[in-house]
Design an enzyme around this catalytic site. Sequence first.
Site, PDB file in Angstrom:
ATOM      1  N   THR A 156      61.743  -9.159 -19.508  1.00  0.00           N
ATOM      2  CA  THR A 156      62.131  -8.480 -18.473  1.00  0.00           C
ATOM      3  C   THR A 156      61.757  -6.954 -18.894  1.00  0.00           C
ATOM      4  O   THR A 156      61.223  -6.261 -17.927  1.00  0.00           O
ATOM      5  CB  THR A 156      63.739  -7.918 -18.678  1.00  0.00           C
ATOM      6  OG1 THR A 156      63.980  -9.316 -18.477  1.00  0.00           O
ATOM      7  CG2 THR A 156      64.492  -7.116 -17.418  1.00  0.00           C
ATOM      8  N   ASP A 216      69.091 -13.082 -28.464  1.00  0.00           N
ATOM      9  CA  ASP A 216      68.058 -13.230 -29.318  1.00  0.00           C
ATOM     10  C   ASP A 216      67.975 -12.219 -30.314  1.00  0.00           C
ATOM     11  O   ASP A 216      67.482 -12.207 -31.607  1.00  0.00           O
ATOM     12  CB  ASP A 216      66.663 -13.580 -28.842  1.00  0.00           C
ATOM     13  CG  ASP A 216      66.691 -15.078 -28.236  1.00  0.00           C
ATOM     14  OD1 ASP A 216      67.586 -15.891 -28.345  1.00  0.00           O
ATOM     15  OD2 ASP A 216      65.217 -15.112 -27.651  1.00  0.00           O
ATOM     16  N   ARG A 225      74.930 -19.006 -24.725  1.00  0.00           N
ATOM     17  CA  ARG A 225      74.676 -18.051 -24.053  1.00  0.00           C
ATOM     18  C   ARG A 225      75.992 -17.794 -23.112  1.00  0.00           C
ATOM     19  O   ARG A 225      75.902 -16.556 -22.572  1.00  0.00           O
ATOM     20  CB  ARG A 225      73.532 -18.641 -23.024  1.00  0.00           C
ATOM     21  CG  ARG A 225      72.160 -18.306 -23.624  1.00  0.00           C
ATOM     22  CD  ARG A 225      71.284 -17.444 -22.692  1.00  0.00           C
ATOM     23  NE  ARG A 225      70.744 -18.204 -21.493  1.00  0.00           N
ATOM     24  CZ  ARG A 225      69.815 -18.612 -21.111  1.00  0.00           C
ATOM     25  NH1 ARG A 225      68.915 -18.912 -22.101  1.00  0.00           N
ATOM     26  NH2 ARG A 225      69.546 -19.244 -20.009  1.00  0.00           N
TER      27      ARG A 225
HETATM   28  O1  F6P Z   1      65.738 -15.617 -24.387  1.00  0.00           O
HETATM   29  C1  F6P Z   1      67.028 -16.020 -24.630  1.00  0.00           C
HETATM   30  C2  F6P Z   1      66.928 -17.623 -24.867  1.00  0.00           C
HETATM   31  O2  F6P Z   1      68.401 -18.011 -24.749  1.00  0.00           O
HETATM   32  C3  F6P Z   1      66.260 -18.280 -26.097  1.00  0.00           C
HETATM   33  O3  F6P Z   1      67.038 -17.946 -27.158  1.00  0.00           O
HETATM   34  C4  F6P Z   1      65.960 -19.437 -25.456  1.00  0.00           C
HETATM   35  O4  F6P Z   1      64.827 -20.035 -26.121  1.00  0.00           O
HETATM   36  C5  F6P Z   1      65.887 -19.402 -24.084  1.00  0.00           C
HETATM   37  O5  F6P Z   1      66.387 -18.194 -23.630  1.00  0.00           O
HETATM   38  C6  F6P Z   1      66.209 -20.709 -23.052  1.00  0.00           C
HETATM   39  O6  F6P Z   1      65.816 -20.261 -21.976  1.00  0.00           O
HETATM   40  P1  F6P Z   1      66.193 -21.390 -20.689  1.00  0.00           P
HETATM   41  O7  F6P Z   1      67.538 -21.094 -20.269  1.00  0.00           O
HETATM   42  O8  F6P Z   1      65.439 -20.730 -19.399  1.00  0.00           O
HETATM   43  O9  F6P Z   1      65.806 -22.522 -21.031  1.00  0.00           O
END
Ligand code: F6P
Length: 327
Positions: free
Chosen positions: A108, A131, A261
């Site tokens: 971003t 992260d 997340r």
């Molecule tokens: O950048 C944050 C993150 O949660 C990383 O830790 C992880 O590798 C990635 O995004 C996963 O992304 P997506 O949800 O697009 O698979």
Amino acid sequence: MSDITRIGVLTSGGDAPGMNACLRAVVRRAVAEELEVVGIRQGYAGLIEGDFVEMDRQSVSNILGKGGTILKTARSNTFRQPEGRARSAENLRSAGIDALVAIGGNGTLRGAAMLHEEHGIAVIGCPGTIDNDLFGTDETVGYDTALNTAIENIDRIRDTADAHNRLFLIEVMGQDAGFIALNCGIGGGAELVLIPETLTQMSSIKEHILSLMVSQLRSSIVVVAEGEEMGGAVKIAEALKEDEAFAPIDLRVCILGHVQRGGSPTARDRVLASRLGSAAVDALLEGHDSVMVGVVNGDIKLTPIRQVCDRKKQIDYDLLNLSNLLS
Ligand code: F6P
């Protein structure tokens, strides 16, 4: 001081708990300064499509404690192309938007830097990623919540691991960085932590686990960052299973994945997000451009976005030693 009257705000990349709190702070601080605010849906993808919505104080009511992002987010391939960025700049200009606040992680901020460098768009970055891998801030929005989620889950796995005297490899997020792994390893009392920043030889991993499990007949937890050199928890488990010495060991893999997340942001993330969102608007009003707002040693600090993108935040090696010492 600036002559900005209308700002855009977006969330982009992987969502992080606290993005909504940050958005709320941007909107409310801007409205208090009589600025107009335009929300851009779905990150840079929405910027290219012109997916804009006018925002006021009410638009951000009751979102402080919500995970995810009400503006939605995306990872846009089109924005990675020069044409996508040109279209974005055009859309911002035709909507009368003087400056953009971009909330997100490394990708971003890189995008914001390019909009500034290629098209002269005024941008301010807010660090939002679980992260915690951004230079220029001690913590990113979402990291504390993800860390607490990971620790809570390690505690749960510890119960069942202990009941069966099992070895668990728990994989946590962190593509290029081991901040979550290292800190949840310490907080969850892991016997071993494997992170992308350091290369641990397979022989010493085996030796360490065997010394704990075979001689002491106990359960063990190894926390593995997803971006770890050997390819993650599944690969390591396969390698261990191939070794006869591991035949008596009952091994399981648990990938925590996207649970890290989601969820309501912790108090720490809510406060951090509120401070950073407000500081982003302050920075714009003070005439700053192309900087990221961060918190360093408790104080708001502005760092050039280009510097944030080009420099790597270092892991605390004292913490790694501590983790080894206490395991
Ligand atoms: O950048 C944050 C993150 O949660 C990383 O830790 C992880 O590798 C990635 O995004 C996963 O992304 P997506 O949800 O697009 O698979």
